[in-house]
Design an enzyme around this catalytic site. Structure first.
Site, mmCIF file in Angstrom:
data_model
loop_
_atom_site.group_PDB
_atom_site.id
_atom_site.type_symbol
_atom_site.label_atom_id
_atom_site.label_comp_id
_atom_site.label_asym_id
_atom_site.label_seq_id
_atom_site.Cartn_x
_atom_site.Cartn_y
_atom_site.Cartn_z
ATOM 1 N N HIS A 73 0.814 -1.227 0.000
ATOM 2 C CA HIS A 73 0.000 0.000 0.000
ATOM 3 C C HIS A 73 0.843 1.269 0.000
ATOM 4 O O HIS A 73 1.871 1.336 0.668
ATOM 5 C CB HIS A 73 -1.006 -0.002 1.155
ATOM 6 N N ASP A 190 6.301 1.975 6.347
ATOM 7 C CA ASP A 190 5.032 1.246 6.251
ATOM 8 C C ASP A 190 4.134 2.054 5.319
ATOM 9 O O ASP A 190 3.605 3.081 5.729
ATOM 10 C CB ASP A 190 4.434 1.105 7.652
ATOM 11 N N GLU A 224 -5.231 1.049 2.952
ATOM 12 C CA GLU A 224 -4.869 -0.026 3.889
ATOM 13 C C GLU A 224 -4.913 0.443 5.326
ATOM 14 O O GLU A 224 -5.347 -0.283 6.213
ATOM 15 C CB GLU A 224 -3.462 -0.566 3.562
ATOM 16 N N GLU A 225 -4.447 1.669 5.566
ATOM 17 C CA GLU A 225 -4.321 2.135 6.965
ATOM 18 C C GLU A 225 -5.675 2.286 7.650
ATOM 19 O O GLU A 225 -5.739 2.422 8.871
ATOM 20 C CB GLU A 225 -3.526 3.448 7.042
ATOM 21 N N ASP A 245 4.117 -6.345 3.480
ATOM 22 C CA ASP A 245 3.967 -5.234 4.433
ATOM 23 C C ASP A 245 5.002 -5.407 5.537
ATOM 24 O O ASP A 245 5.531 -6.497 5.758
ATOM 25 C CB ASP A 245 2.533 -5.202 4.983
ATOM 26 N N HIS A 325 4.763 2.887 12.878
ATOM 27 C CA HIS A 325 3.758 3.951 13.132
ATOM 28 C C HIS A 325 4.332 5.008 14.078
ATOM 29 O O HIS A 325 3.604 5.593 14.881
ATOM 30 C CB HIS A 325 2.432 3.375 13.645
HETATM 31 ZN ZN LIG Z 1 1.254 -1.296 6.343
#
Ligand SMILES: [Zn+2]
Length: 348
Positions: A73, A190, A224-225, A245, A325
């Site tokens: 993503h 990510d 995706e998030e 991922d 994150h």
């Molecule tokens: Zn991800």
């Protein structure tokens, strides 16, 4: 059988370009465009977009009898303007799951409806310890306590509105990318790292003038998030999906920044044992450094497709990313391992 050689310099260059292209969830078209442009320099690919804006690439294989898909993503964590405050600063609402302290002090860009990009930074509202003393450190960060300080002369809601800023404008946090000693330190590895893995795998096949064994669809997803990225866009005939991922690194995890990982279970339950086993055997055969891991607070686009009714085998692999994150970091070793793993899968 050998696997084609990857162009590591190309991978880092593509990744850097993508990291420096803002693409928060819901406003990720620039990331999709950037990826499509890179892939368009290789032959044998057919491009389309889903109605919700994901990129779908059909990559013709030597055989068509067991079609496969890979997904990664381009959308990232970000924010949206929730309210223009009476002091002219902006209260935000989060896009995706993260803690405010992970972006406190970060530079950011607000994208207005008319296409302006306004710079600023995200701060706690009691930012100066000369003024607020212990409160600057002691108070829990929540939506109401965080604000964007625009680099504009404004101290009222009216002045900020006059700049063209409105509720609903997207906000991207600076990636703050630095490549040093083989480490790549940046926000949003990510999942841009894995988009780079896929694009680099395509280049390796292209450079070696090879085709993947099976026709393979690449889904570069864009939601995706928030949990529904790959729920649409994977063609019905596909039998197998490898979600690419990041791997979760930290205390209690086997993953690290120097290996690729295969996730056999996360918050959504176990991945497909048969496909995961196949990937592990391939990694063993090609001497690709990998770890087997379980991610405690994690969901993937593979599961998004399963939940949407996808009737495929799903596995999840990716490079170890430290402080995910948050202000993330990985190492080139993990990116090479993940790309090699994709190549081994595509060849067999
Ligand atoms: Zn991800």
């Amino acid at each position: 059988m050998y696997i084609p050689k990857i162009d590591t310099a190309y991978m880092i260059e593509f990744l850097s370009g993508l990291l420096n292209t803002p693409s928060p969830t819901g406003f990720s078209e620039a990331g999709i465009d950037f990826t499509e442009k890179a892939l368009k320099s290789f032959s044998g690919l057919e491009f389309s977009r889903t109605h919700k804006g994901a990129l779908v690439v059909k990559w013709e294989g030597q055989k068509q009898d067991h079609p496969r898909a890979l997904t990664a993503h381009v959308d990232t964590l970000g924010a949206m303007v929730k309210e223009i405050k009476s002091n002219g600063r902006l209260q935000l609402t989060k896009l995706g799951g993260y803690a405010w302290n992970t972006v406190e002090g970060e530079g950011c860009t607000v994208f207005t409806l008319e296409g302006k990009a306004m710079r600023g930074s995200l701060l706690f509202h009691k930012a100066s310890s000369h003024v607020f003393g212990a409160a600057t450190g002691d108070i829990k960060r929540d939506d109401a306590g965080m604000e964007v300080r625009l680099d504009e002369k404004t101290s009222s809601a009216e002045q900020t509105a006059a700049l063209g800023i409105q509720v609903g404008d997207f906000v991207a946090f600076d990636p703050r990318l630095e490549v040093t000693h083989g480490f790549i330190r940046s926000r949003h590895l990510d999942d841009k790292a894995c988009v780079a893995n896929i694009v680099t795998a395509v280049k390796a096949f292209s450079d070696a003038k090879l085709k993947p064994l099976q026709t393979t669809y690449l889904l570069i997803s864009n939601y995706e998030e928030v949990g529904h990225g790959a729920s649409a866009g994977i063609p019905r005939e596909v039998e197998e999906l490898v979600a690419v991922d990041m791997a979760a690194v930290g205390e209690g995890q086997t993953s690290d920044e120097f290996h690729a990982s295969i996730c056999v279970k996360d918050s959504g339950g176990p991945y497909h044992h048969g496909l995961s086993t196949h990937l592990r055997r391939l990694a063993d055969r090609y001497e690709i450094p990998y770890k087997v891991d379980i991610y405690p607070y994690y969901g993937s686009d593979g599961e998004a497709f399963w939940r949407a009714g996808g009737n495929v085998r799903v596995a999840l692999i990716g490079p170890g990313v430290d402080a995910s994150h948050n202000y993330e970091r990985t190492h080139t070793d993990a990116l090479i391992a993940t790309t090699d793993w994709l190549l081994a899968y595509l060849m067999n």
